[in-house]
Every structure is written in C-alpha cells, then in structure tokens.
Design a protein around this motif. Structure first.
Motif, PDB file in Angstrom:
ATOM      1  N   GLY A 124      35.491  42.304  38.079  1.00 59.68           N
ATOM      2  CA  GLY A 124      36.882  43.255  37.770  1.00 59.68           C
ATOM      3  C   GLY A 124      37.224  43.940  38.997  1.00 59.68           C
ATOM      4  O   GLY A 124      36.127  44.679  39.284  1.00 59.68           O
ATOM      5  N   SER A 125      38.648  45.013  38.215  1.00 61.32           N
ATOM      6  CA  SER A 125      38.772  46.260  39.625  1.00 61.32           C
ATOM      7  C   SER A 125      39.469  46.964  38.627  1.00 61.32           C
ATOM      8  O   SER A 125      40.729  46.492  37.988  1.00 61.32           O
ATOM      9  N   GLY A 126      40.994  47.869  39.179  1.00 66.80           N
ATOM     10  CA  GLY A 126      41.726  48.453  38.440  1.00 66.80           C
ATOM     11  C   GLY A 126      41.045  49.422  37.726  1.00 66.80           C
ATOM     12  O   GLY A 126      41.606  50.026  36.624  1.00 66.80           O
ATOM     13  N   PHE A 127      39.310  49.309  36.800  1.00 66.58           N
ATOM     14  CA  PHE A 127      38.879  50.670  35.487  1.00 66.58           C
ATOM     15  C   PHE A 127      38.949  51.610  36.938  1.00 66.58           C
ATOM     16  O   PHE A 127      38.626  51.654  37.920  1.00 66.58           O
ATOM     17  N   ASP A 128      38.665  52.578  35.491  1.00 65.82           N
ATOM     18  CA  ASP A 128      38.171  53.730  36.095  1.00 65.82           C
ATOM     19  C   ASP A 128      36.676  54.435  36.440  1.00 65.82           C
ATOM     20  O   ASP A 128      35.424  53.129  36.117  1.00 65.82           O
ATOM     21  N   GLN A 129      36.103  54.965  37.562  1.00 67.86           N
ATOM     22  CA  GLN A 129      35.130  55.125  37.667  1.00 67.86           C
ATOM     23  C   GLN A 129      34.570  54.940  37.058  1.00 67.86           C
ATOM     24  O   GLN A 129      34.142  56.171  36.310  1.00 67.86           O
ATOM     25  N   GLY A 130      32.913  54.448  36.758  1.00 63.52           N
ATOM     26  CA  GLY A 130      32.408  54.828  36.126  1.00 63.52           C
ATOM     27  C   GLY A 130      32.499  54.874  34.505  1.00 63.52           C
ATOM     28  O   GLY A 130      31.070  55.032  33.553  1.00 63.52           O
ATOM     29  N   ALA A 170      46.750  47.705  37.349  1.00 67.00           N
ATOM     30  CA  ALA A 170      46.674  47.348  36.044  1.00 67.00           C
ATOM     31  C   ALA A 170      44.830  46.983  36.233  1.00 67.00           C
ATOM     32  O   ALA A 170      44.607  46.565  37.770  1.00 67.00           O
ATOM     33  N   PRO A 171      43.870  47.039  35.650  1.00 69.59           N
ATOM     34  CA  PRO A 171      42.633  46.181  35.554  1.00 69.59           C
ATOM     35  C   PRO A 171      43.256  44.935  35.614  1.00 69.59           C
ATOM     36  O   PRO A 171      44.219  44.073  35.342  1.00 69.59           O
ATOM     37  N   MET A 172      42.478  44.189  36.448  1.00 65.93           N
ATOM     38  CA  MET A 172      42.230  43.140  36.635  1.00 65.93           C
ATOM     39  C   MET A 172      40.577  41.820  36.487  1.00 65.93           C
ATOM     40  O   MET A 172      40.021  43.024  37.151  1.00 65.93           O
ATOM     41  N   ILE A 173      41.105  41.248  36.221  1.00 66.98           N
ATOM     42  CA  ILE A 173      39.635  39.728  36.173  1.00 66.98           C
ATOM     43  C   ILE A 173      40.091  38.230  36.922  1.00 66.98           C
ATOM     44  O   ILE A 173      40.931  37.972  37.052  1.00 66.98           O
ATOM     45  N   THR A 174      38.674  38.342  37.422  1.00 67.73           N
ATOM     46  CA  THR A 174      38.487  37.259  38.320  1.00 67.73           C
ATOM     47  C   THR A 174      37.573  36.965  37.831  1.00 67.73           C
ATOM     48  O   THR A 174      36.814  37.152  38.205  1.00 67.73           O
ATOM     49  N   LEU A 175      37.238  35.102  37.468  1.00 66.33           N
ATOM     50  CA  LEU A 175      36.565  33.664  37.360  1.00 66.33           C
ATOM     51  C   LEU A 175      35.762  33.157  38.528  1.00 66.33           C
ATOM     52  O   LEU A 175      37.128  32.501  38.459  1.00 66.33           O
ATOM     53  N   ASN A 176      34.604  32.470  38.428  1.00 61.02           N
ATOM     54  CA  ASN A 176      33.722  32.523  39.405  1.00 61.02           C
ATOM     55  C   ASN A 176      32.717  31.608  38.362  1.00 61.02           C
ATOM     56  O   ASN A 176      31.613  32.258  38.129  1.00 61.02           O
ATOM     57  N   PRO A 177      32.376  29.841  37.911  1.00 60.26           N
ATOM     58  CA  PRO A 177      33.888  29.648  38.774  1.00 60.26           C
ATOM     59  C   PRO A 177      35.107  29.410  36.974  1.00 60.26           C
ATOM     60  O   PRO A 177      34.961  30.066  35.916  1.00 60.26           O
ATOM     61  N   GLY A 178      36.165  28.866  37.668  1.00 62.43           N
ATOM     62  CA  GLY A 178      37.075  29.519  36.183  1.00 62.43           C
ATOM     63  C   GLY A 178      37.198  28.299  36.104  1.00 62.43           C
ATOM     64  O   GLY A 178      37.744  28.204  34.231  1.00 62.43           O
ATOM     65  N   THR A 238      27.973  43.125  29.691  1.00 63.79           N
ATOM     66  CA  THR A 238      28.935  44.586  29.532  1.00 63.79           C
ATOM     67  C   THR A 238      27.923  45.161  30.611  1.00 63.79           C
ATOM     68  O   THR A 238      27.447  44.766  31.907  1.00 63.79           O
ATOM     69  N   ALA A 239      29.141  45.467  31.654  1.00 63.21           N
ATOM     70  CA  ALA A 239      28.686  46.013  33.417  1.00 63.21           C
ATOM     71  C   ALA A 239      29.346  47.190  33.604  1.00 63.21           C
ATOM     72  O   ALA A 239      30.726  48.295  32.452  1.00 63.21           O
ATOM     73  N   LYS A 240      28.658  48.856  34.386  1.00 62.37           N
ATOM     74  CA  LYS A 240      29.751  49.810  34.758  1.00 62.37           C
ATOM     75  C   LYS A 240      30.452  49.592  35.615  1.00 62.37           C
ATOM     76  O   LYS A 240      29.677  49.486  36.787  1.00 62.37           O
ATOM     77  N   ALA A 241      31.319  50.213  35.604  1.00 60.31           N
ATOM     78  CA  ALA A 241      32.747  49.894  37.099  1.00 60.31           C
ATOM     79  C   ALA A 241      32.252  51.389  38.588  1.00 60.31           C
ATOM     80  O   ALA A 241      31.355  52.371  38.386  1.00 60.31           O
ATOM     81  N   GLY A 242      31.907  50.733  38.590  1.00 64.01           N
ATOM     82  CA  GLY A 242      31.504  51.889  40.670  1.00 64.01           C
ATOM     83  C   GLY A 242      33.335  51.776  41.245  1.00 64.01           C
ATOM     84  O   GLY A 242      33.579  52.494  40.283  1.00 64.01           O
ATOM     85  N   LYS A 243      32.080  52.560  42.683  1.00 60.74           N
ATOM     86  CA  LYS A 243      33.151  53.546  42.978  1.00 60.74           C
ATOM     87  C   LYS A 243      34.741  52.323  43.239  1.00 60.74           C
ATOM     88  O   LYS A 243      34.424  50.993  43.513  1.00 60.74           O
ATOM     89  N   TYR A 244      35.825  52.857  43.268  1.00 59.53           N
ATOM     90  CA  TYR A 244      37.464  52.252  43.257  1.00 59.53           C
ATOM     91  C   TYR A 244      37.282  51.438  42.278  1.00 59.53           C
ATOM     92  O   TYR A 244      37.760  50.735  41.512  1.00 59.53           O
ATOM     93  N   GLY A 245      36.240  51.357  40.793  1.00 62.14           N
ATOM     94  CA  GLY A 245      36.865  51.100  39.720  1.00 62.14           C
ATOM     95  C   GLY A 245      36.573  49.440  39.593  1.00 62.14           C
ATOM     96  O   GLY A 245      37.087  49.086  38.721  1.00 62.14           O
ATOM     97  N   ILE A 246      35.275  48.888  40.712  1.00 60.85           N
ATOM     98  CA  ILE A 246      35.044  47.029  40.893  1.00 60.85           C
ATOM     99  C   ILE A 246      33.869  46.868  39.938  1.00 60.85           C
ATOM    100  O   ILE A 246      32.766  48.164  39.854  1.00 60.85           O
ATOM    101  N   PHE A 247      33.768  46.466  39.020  1.00 62.08           N
ATOM    102  CA  PHE A 247      32.179  46.067  38.706  1.00 62.08           C
ATOM    103  C   PHE A 247      32.346  44.220  38.936  1.00 62.08           C
ATOM    104  O   PHE A 247      32.763  43.239  39.068  1.00 62.08           O
ATOM    105  N   THR A 248      30.775  44.007  38.139  1.00 60.27           N
ATOM    106  CA  THR A 248      30.477  42.261  38.393  1.00 60.27           C
ATOM    107  C   THR A 248      29.847  42.228  37.522  1.00 60.27           C
ATOM    108  O   THR A 248      28.523  42.928  36.731  1.00 60.27           O
ATOM    109  N   ALA A 249      29.666  41.080  36.484  1.00 62.37           N
ATOM    110  CA  ALA A 249      28.582  41.060  35.070  1.00 62.37           C
ATOM    111  C   ALA A 249      28.905  38.749  35.137  1.00 62.37           C
ATOM    112  O   ALA A 249      29.676  38.606  36.106  1.00 62.37           O
ATOM    113  N   ASN A 250      27.731  38.892  34.561  1.00 63.17           N
ATOM    114  CA  ASN A 250      27.093  37.173  34.648  1.00 63.17           C
ATOM    115  C   ASN A 250      27.349  36.950  32.948  1.00 63.17           C
ATOM    116  O   ASN A 250      26.719  38.239  31.836  1.00 63.17           O
TER     117      ASN A 250
END
Length: 489
Positions: A111-117, A91-99, A148-160
C-alpha cells in the motif's frame, strides 16, 4: 415517707405569652428556610446550567461534550487521461501479489498514500465490483480482518495474509483502512483460481511462460487432447494430438497462467473423455517497469517498458489506482515484456503520481512513480522602466506550449488588477514583443504586470519602474481591453 420539693408557681398569663413567642419564632424560621430553598433552586436553574453544571431536579440539560472536528484532505481531482476520467493522485492505493490466488495461499498487500506512522488494518470480504456475484446457493462471506501493518516513511506499508482454504466466491475484495480514519481507504480485488488435477511433466516447478516437456499416455488413438492449467473446462491452453498408441511423448509446452502455488496440468481427451493430470508448483511473477523520464510537465510524454509479465497477455495501465477503468492496455510479447508505450500527461495533474501495471490474466501487478513538475515561466518588458507615456510590450518564455497568456496590471498597491493584454505563446512556450500597454500619465513609482498562463495556471511577474515626470502628463486614458475569443483559454 419522703417529702416532695415543690416548684415555685408560675403565673398562667406569663406562661401563655412565652409559648406564643416560641411559636412565632418557629414559624419565622420555617419561612426563612423555605425562602432560602426557593432561592437556591432558582440559582441552580439559571446559573449552574450556564456554567455547564447539571444536577437532578434543576431542569438543566446535560452539556454535550464538544466533538472534535477533523479536517479532511481535499479529494484528488478527477482528470481526463487518454479519454478516461481518473484520480489525480494523493489517494491511498493497494496492489496484491499474487492477484490470482490459490485457496490457502499467501497474499502480499502493498500500500501507499497512507499517513506516515498510521496503523492500517487489512480486511477480506465480498467484492463490491459491478457484476461480481457469488454462485447460487453459496453463503456470502462477511468482511473480516486478516492483517495489520504500520505505514512507514512516505506512507508505504507491506502486509501478508493467508487466503482462506475454503471459498465459493470467484472474487473477493481486499480493503486496507487506516485505523480511526474514514477517508484513508484503498481496495483491490483478488480472483480465486479454480481447478486441480494430476499428471507427468519434465519439471515440477516454474513460472508462467517457462518451457517444460509433457508426456501423456492412455488416450484413444489419434484423438485430440485439450490441455488446461489449473482447471478442466473453458478455453484450453493448447490442443495436442495423440499418436496411434494414444500417447504424446516429450512435447515442449509453456507453463500457463494460473494461481501461484501448487496446481495441476490437466489433459482431457475429447473423444474418450479420459483425463490425466500432473502436479506443478507455479512460482510468482515479479514484473518490473522502467519509466522515463521520472519528472515531466503537463503536455509532455512519459514512456515505459515492462518485463516479467505472462507471455501474450495484456497489461492494463491505471493511474493512482489498482482498480477501475484502465487508461490503456499493452500486449506483451512471447517473453512477457513490452517496450515503447507511453502516455501524455494532461494539465491539472500536479506533484507525485503513480502508474499501476496489472497483467490481465496473471494479475501480476507493479507500480512505478513519477512527478509532474510545475511550469515556471519568466517574462520581461521591452524596458525596465520609463516615464509616464512609455509604451510597453512583453517578452515571455517557459510557458506551456501554445497556451494563451493574459496580462494584468496594478498601478498602485492594493489596486484591483486590470487586464490590459493577451497573447498566445508558440510551441516552445515563448513569445516576443507581444501586447501593448501605455503607462498612464498619473502613474508614479512602480507598475506591476502579471502574465498568467491559462492552461498551465502559472504566472510570471514583471516590475516596471516609473520615473517622476516633474509635472502633470496629458495622456488620454486607455480604452478597456477585451480578450479576443481565440485567446480566452
């Protein structure tokens, strides 16, 4: 006077006959035209709608555009881990820093668990967690897109994104959703820090747990002083005692847990009510986790150690999610670390998994992945082949510890498997000379045995070559095998 030319006279009877003929011809044409129109309407009503063509007045209903059916991935299984039902991965998952965020500060979403691209939109809105309600009289915030971000390889993305500078709700919900998808959604809560103030410190920058010196003046002689980080109420971080001059000189204190960014250390006199504050820049915590081993099988233990959390806080551990009920809580030491914690992996978990570690006070979060390996058992019989009437027993290795194994046999291609034996392996997943089966007298060619582990859901296959007997073999048929109660699972 000009002379007029006269037309030759036409007999009356002939003129009347000609008019009647013209009238009949006109009627006939009208009837043919009407018949053609009726035929055209009937064809339009029957044939054209069948072809998917509609026209006004034909009575056909517009053909609906076929809707594209999207096949959704099966939901992740719910598994029991340390007494808590948790998702089994995927399942998709996100974490926040800082929380724990400061109004107007920057928040990083990982984030992780999203579809690549896939394009992932990030929204900020009111929390949907139970018990999270805005203060009385406060306007409820509506979810709005912040990144807005684009999921890269392995379905991982980073957004601020920049957190709003004005907000009345104590907790807001961050949602990441793949554009055009309803099942690729992940959520996490961001807690809003409260309070601000001014004072004097030996350093103006540091992270929670760092030691700095505090000096205060102007309080009542001998009174107790409550020290707060980023607030002026609730449980104080520590309590000091002023001297006869109402002062405290160069006392070492630790930076408390508060929102990242500009905050204040606030000192409040319990007797005088006087307050003093010192501005301070709180740096982010960058926790790290070490997991060993990175690949295990069910019933095996994953151990982990951590560092970089706030001192003396609990670290909440969750599987494949940033929110929800944690599967365990680990206290940190004075340096914000811990060692020797671990979890035993249950059956049903398969493939890639992730553990999410979140500081209960600091909300600092970090995740680390590992893999659940499948059991790949091996088995053989006491002989590789033989004549009908040969008695067979089984040897097995690499099953899950102490699991029950059921043996089925197929005596011909396409035949329905028949259970003929059951046994339990030892702590090492091994069994020797267990079960008994007699090759039937009418069997030729090859017998196939399947040994299936009931807990690991793994199977070992054995082919037994049956030699030709040269004639009929009189062997009584075996009685149907019944699995004992203690070997059912």
């Amino acid at each position: 006077m000009q002379s007029l030319k006269h037309r030759p006279a036409v007999p009356r009877g002939k003129s009347r006959r000609k008019k009647r003929a013209n009238v009949k011809l006109s009627r006939k044409r009208l009837l043919l035209a009407a018949a053609a129109a009726v035929l055209l309407v009937m064809v339009g009503r029957s044939l054209l709608p069948a072809l998917g063509i509609t026209a006004p007045g034909l009575g056909g209903k517009p053909t609906e555009t076929p809707t594209e059916v999207q096949t959704k991935a099966p939901p992740a299984p719910q598994v029991d881990l340390n007494g808590v039902m948790v998702p089994g991965g995927g399942a998709p998952m996100i974490t926040l820093n800082p929380g724990l965020v400061r109004l107007g500060g920057t928040v990083t979403v990982q984030g992780s668990g999203f579809d690549q691209g896939s394009v992932v939109d990030v929204y900020l809105g009111p929390s949907s967690a139970p018990g999270q309600k805005p203060p009385k009289g406060a306007a409820t915030a509506k979810p709005h897109q912040v990144a807005t971000a684009k999921a890269g390889k392995y379905g991982i993305f980073t957004a601020n994104f920049n957190f709003p500078s004005t907000m009345t709700q104590p907790v807001l919900e961050v949602t990441a959703q793949a554009r055009g998808s309803t099942d690729k959604v992940a959520k996490a809560d961001a807690s809003v820090a409260q309070g601000a103030g001014q004072a004097t410190l030996s350093a103006i920058v540091g992270k929670p747990g760092d030691t700095i010196n505090l000096t205060v003046k102007g309080f009542a002689p001998g009174e107790n002083l409550d020290v707060f980080w980023g607030r002026i109420s609730g449980e104080p971080t520590l309590t000091l005692k002023a001297d006869e001059g109402g002062s405290v000189g160069k006392t070492p204190i630790r930076v408390g847990v508060t929102a990242v960014g500009t905050t204040s250390l606030v000192v409040v006199g319990k007797k005088s009510g006087a307050a003093a504050s010192a501005p301070f820049q709180v740096l982010r915590l960058y926790p790290s986790i070490k997991i060993a081993p990175y690949a295990v099988k069910a019933t095996q233990k994953v151990t982990f150690s951590g560092s970089g959390f706030a001192p003396d806080e609990r670290v909440l551990v969750r599987l494949n999610a940033a929110g929800g009920q944690p599967v365990m809580a680990i206290p940190t030491d004075d340096a914000g670390g811990f060692k020797g914690a671990g979890l035993t992996m249950p059956f049903k978990l398969k493939g890639a998994q992730a553990l999410v570690f979140t500081g209960e006070q600091s909300r600092a979060a970090v995740s680390s992945g590992f893999t659940i390996l499948p059991y790949m058992p091996q088995a053989r019989t006491n002989a590789y082949g033989g004549l009908p009437g040969t008695m067979v027993n089984f040897y097995a290795t690499q099953f899950a510890p102490n699991e029950a194994v059921h043996v089925t046999v197929q005596t011909a291609k396409g035949a329905k498997p028949e259970t003929v034996a059951a046994f339990r392996v030892d702590q090492k997943g091994t069994a020797r000379a267990v079960g008994q089966y007699t090759i039937p007298g009418d069997t030729e060619d090859t017998v196939v045995f399947h040994l299936h582990g009931q807990s690991s859901d793994s199977t070992a296959t054995v082919n037994f070559k049956v030699d030709k007997s040269g004639g009929p073999v009189d062997i009584p048929p075996a009685k149907p095998f019944t699995i004992p109660k203690n070997l059912e699972n």
